[in-house]
Design a protein around this motif. Structure first.
Motif, PDB file in Angstrom:
ATOM      1  N   UNK A 164      45.344  45.648  50.768  1.00  0.00           N
ATOM      2  CA  UNK A 164      44.110  45.021  50.297  1.00  0.00           C
ATOM      3  C   UNK A 164      42.958  46.028  50.318  1.00  0.00           C
ATOM      4  N   UNK A 165      42.910  46.861  51.341  1.00  0.00           N
ATOM      5  CA  UNK A 165      41.846  47.872  51.418  1.00  0.00           C
ATOM      6  C   UNK A 165      41.996  48.921  50.315  1.00  0.00           C
TER       7      UNK A 165
ATOM      8  N   UNK B 148      39.413  42.614  38.249  1.00  0.00           N
ATOM      9  CA  UNK B 148      40.326  41.892  39.134  1.00  0.00           C
ATOM     10  C   UNK B 148      41.603  42.699  39.301  1.00  0.00           C
ATOM     11  N   UNK B 149      42.209  42.603  40.491  1.00  0.00           N
ATOM     12  CA  UNK B 149      43.438  43.345  40.773  1.00  0.00           C
ATOM     13  C   UNK B 149      44.331  42.513  41.680  1.00  0.00           C
ATOM     14  N   UNK B 150      45.649  42.674  41.478  1.00  0.00           N
ATOM     15  CA  UNK B 150      46.653  41.946  42.258  1.00  0.00           C
ATOM     16  C   UNK B 150      47.805  42.898  42.555  1.00  0.00           C
ATOM     17  N   UNK B 151      48.347  42.804  43.776  1.00  0.00           N
ATOM     18  CA  UNK B 151      49.589  43.500  44.122  1.00  0.00           C
ATOM     19  C   UNK B 151      50.563  42.449  44.634  1.00  0.00           C
ATOM     20  N   UNK B 152      51.802  42.494  44.102  1.00  0.00           N
ATOM     21  CA  UNK B 152      52.804  41.480  44.430  1.00  0.00           C
ATOM     22  C   UNK B 152      54.103  42.127  44.878  1.00  0.00           C
TER      23      UNK B 152
ATOM     24  N   UNK C  83      52.003  37.598  47.475  1.00  0.00           N
ATOM     25  CA  UNK C  83      50.848  38.373  47.025  1.00  0.00           C
ATOM     26  C   UNK C  83      50.377  39.231  48.190  1.00  0.00           C
ATOM     27  N   UNK C  84      50.445  40.539  48.023  1.00  0.00           N
ATOM     28  CA  UNK C  84      50.082  41.471  49.087  1.00  0.00           C
ATOM     29  C   UNK C  84      48.606  41.858  49.039  1.00  0.00           C
ATOM     30  N   UNK C  85      47.998  41.715  47.879  1.00  0.00           N
ATOM     31  CA  UNK C  85      46.567  42.008  47.747  1.00  0.00           C
ATOM     32  C   UNK C  85      46.035  41.267  46.540  1.00  0.00           C
ATOM     33  N   UNK C  86      44.787  40.813  46.644  1.00  0.00           N
ATOM     34  CA  UNK C  86      44.117  40.139  45.524  1.00  0.00           C
ATOM     35  C   UNK C  86      42.619  40.344  45.714  1.00  0.00           C
ATOM     36  N   UNK C  87      41.987  40.936  44.716  1.00  0.00           N
ATOM     37  CA  UNK C  87      40.561  41.246  44.864  1.00  0.00           C
ATOM     38  C   UNK C  87      39.865  41.145  43.518  1.00  0.00           C
TER      39      UNK C  87
ATOM     40  N   UNK D 228      51.779  46.029  40.528  1.00  0.00           N
ATOM     41  CA  UNK D 228      50.321  46.133  40.674  1.00  0.00           C
ATOM     42  C   UNK D 228      49.664  45.978  39.314  1.00  0.00           C
ATOM     43  N   UNK D 229      48.541  45.270  39.298  1.00  0.00           N
ATOM     44  CA  UNK D 229      47.843  44.984  38.052  1.00  0.00           C
ATOM     45  C   UNK D 229      46.343  45.122  38.260  1.00  0.00           C
TER      46      UNK D 229
END
Length: 648
Positions: free
Chosen positions: A227-228, A247-251, A258-262, A529-530
């Protein structure tokens, strides 16, 4: 008529019988009230006399997947007074003001109010434990100690829109706080006392204490480290490109976690009232819908390969346009790509080639795959406020709509839909349901009460087709439009996207959403990752997803895979050199050095590397990009400082 003695006697008897009957009825009524209605009437009386002083349960914490606390409730005592029960208000005000550090007159005014309850505290409702003990020691009738909680965020604004916010009554309003409010909030308790209508205590009545129970903890699938990385990249992109939104997402594609969402804009959940409502009410990653552009071509390619409509070695000629229903749809490259294989069509993100694939599939087949991949309906992620996206109804799809849909124009999708669709390619063909909650944990014992298991929605393509698509997307990164996402040693596969933005039925000139979606390692993806950046304003490069978004995803994947300990491989496709490529240099190892040593080492390496420092301390404890990674000459290496020198 003459009244005789006999008549008088009869009347007297009748009168006595009536009187006896009335007395018997009264006795029966009294007996009924005493024997039958007594409990009900007593309860009604107690309900009228009853006064409840609320006691809040401690709201559960929200943790990351490794148990790091993202938010918790810090509780503190609160002084509550029932004004009608405080007999000597002047004396009570003087004593309480001395303990609480408040003006005597302010306390006296509060105790004089015509209210059931008032809160006594300087500036806020919370006081220290020492003050609470001192108030208890005063033993003032009508003064009580309760508990109030305030949410604390050890990582500041990190994952703010996922965590959500709480209101003044400890209720969840957005995000996880709302979605899992019943799990987090616990059970309220109370101090029950009995008072007359004027508020004074009923004589010879005690108090009933019902303790509050704490809520349970919610453990997320988010990883603070990843997330950081994501939020760092968004922050840098905002500084460099001044976009409207990002916006960004890691899955994890194998589980749907979902490992990160910001998102940008974001907010500080500690002071959410100071921000515009749309920043804390709308999680762009699941709510925002827009035309995806070329990242959507992954669906068209998957469908065409699965249905046997194309072989990647087949040839296609691109003159720079494609005629559809009297409209000439242009390729992004003036003059076109000429004769190329369909693998080159994918590498070059050639719109005419994908229009041809859409025509081979036909509208029924293409749209059936689009829906199988999850577009047009909610993914079911465990967060509030998810959007559906918009697809053409099949009876509205003509040749032109079929053509534009095949290359990602004219449809509207959410970021989370795109991530899950590409996740299905990454994991071998299974569409997973995304989730951000991993487990429910007992707040006191730390024991797992409930786990959230991965959920397969359906199979959309075969494992063989998924492998073919991944190979083609790896070639996009190694040889095509996505080369800026290339990471030496990690086999990145991905697709660029550059989409115009429509407003009032027309495309706005110069307004684009650029995006990139990637996975790695390509042969067995551990991460998808997106990132999507709305309306960027670059100073020195064109507005293309390959130029702006691709390098960001490359950095996110490189840092995240290294953080997870995924080993590098030399089996991937080598990067195809281009005439305008920046020379690549190897990043030295700065970990364990002091900041001055690291800067000297960067100069001594001969590479034109600049350094960016984050954190405080005498030693470099982490670096990004990692040592040994090849980056363009002139890149920036981020050095993270700490107080403890890493071993080695």
């Amino acid at each position: 008529m003459r009244v005789t003695r006999g008549i008088m006697r009869r009347r007297f008897v009748l009168l006595m019988l009536g009187l006896i009957t009335a007395i018997a009825a009264l006795i029966a009524r009294l007996a009924y009230i005493q024997a039958v209605q007594s409990p009900w009437l007593t309860q009604r009386a107690y309900d009228l006399w009853r006064r409840d002083i609320p006691l809040e349960g401690k709201r559960g914490s929200i943790l990351d997947r490794n148990g790091k606390v993202l938010t918790y409730t810090a509780t503190a005592p609160t002084v509550i007074a029932v004004p009608r029960q405080v007999r000597d208000k002047d004396a009570a005000a003087a004593k309480l003001a001395s303990v609480l550090g408040m003006p005597v007159q302010k306390v006296r005014d509060l105790l004089g109010r015509n209210q059931l309850l008032v809160y006594l505290a300087p500036g806020d409702r919370r006081i220290t434990e020492a003050q609470a003990e001192a108030v208890r020691a005063l033993g003032i009738p009508g003064v009580y100690i309760s508990e109030k909680g305030k949410r604390v965020y050890p990582f500041g604004t990190l994952a703010a829109q996922v965590l959500g916010i709480t209101g003044t009554d400890n209720q969840g309003i957005t995000g996880i706080e709302k979605q899992y409010d019943s799990v987090l909030e616990g059970e309220r308790g109370s101090i029950t006392l009995f008072a007359q209508a004027n508020g004074e205590r009923m004589p010879d009545t005690g108090e009933q204490y019902v303790p509050a129970s704490d809520g349970q903890d919610v453990q997320l699938t988010l990883d603070v480290g990843i997330q950081q990385f994501v939020e760092r990249e968004i922050e840098q992109a905002v500084a460099e490109y001044t976009p409207d939104r990002a916006t960004a997402i890691v899955e994890d594609p194998k589980t749907g976690e979902i490992l990160a969402m910001a998102n940008y804009p974001s907010f500080d959940p500690s002071h959410w009232q100071d921000f515009p409502p749309n920043t804390y009410n709308q999680n762009l990653a699941i709510w925002q819908t827009f035309e995806p552009g070329s990242t959507f071509k992954v669906v068209t390619l998957s469908a065409a390969l699965q249905e046997g409509k194309v072989n990647l070695n087949d040839r296609f000629y691109d003159p720079g346009y494609y005629e559809v229903a009297g409209h000439r749809i242009k390729c992004w490259k003036a003059g076109g790509h000429g004769s190329e294989s369909f693998l080159n069509v994918v590498e070059n993100s050639c719109n005419p080639g994908f229009i041809a694939l859409g025509e081979r599939l036909g509208k029924e087949t293409l749209f059936s795959y689009i829906r199988k991949f999850g577009f047009g309906s909610k993914t079911g992620i465990d967060l509030p406020g998810e959007g559906n996206g918009i697809l053409f109804k099949l009876n509205q799809v003509g040749p032109l709509e079929l053509a534009t849909t095949a290359f990602g124009q004219g449809v509207s999708v959410t970021p989370i839909q795109q991530v899950m669709a590409v996740g299905a390619v990454a994991n071998g063909g299974l569409l997973m349901q995304p989730h951000v909650v991993k487990a429910i944990v007992d707040h006191e014992t730390g024991e797992v009460v409930k786990t959230v298991d991965p959920t397969v929605v359906r199979r959309v393509i075969s494992t063989q087709t998924a492998a073919q698509v991944r190979q083609a997307l790896e070639s996009v990164v190694a040889r095509g439009s996505g080369t800026n996402a290339y990471v030496d040693g990690y086999r990145v596969a991905g697709k660029t996207g550059t989409a115009q933005v429509a407003k009032n039925g027309r495309y706005e000139p110069g307004h684009y959403i650029v995006s990139f979606i990637g996975m790695a390692p390509a042969d067995d993806p551990k991460l998808v990752a997106y990132i999507a950046i709305d309306n960027p304003h670059p100073q020195d490069r064109p507005v293309f997803g390959g130029q702006i978004a691709a390098p960001i995803v490359g950095r996110i994947l490189a840092d995240s895979l290294a953080y997870l300990g995924v080993p590098k491989s030399a089996q991937g496709l080598p990067k195809k050199p281009r005439w305008n490529d920046t020379p690549m240099v190897e990043v030295p190892n700065f970990v364990g050095m002091t900041l001055d040593q690291a800067k000297r080492a960067a100069l001594a390496s001969g590479a034109q590397l600049s350094t960016e420092v984050q954190g405080k301390g005498p030693y470099v404890i982490w670096q990004s990009p990692q040592a040994g990674q090849k980056v363009p000459d002139g890149s920036t290496v981020r050095l993270y400082l700490g107080n403890v020198k890493p071993p080695g």
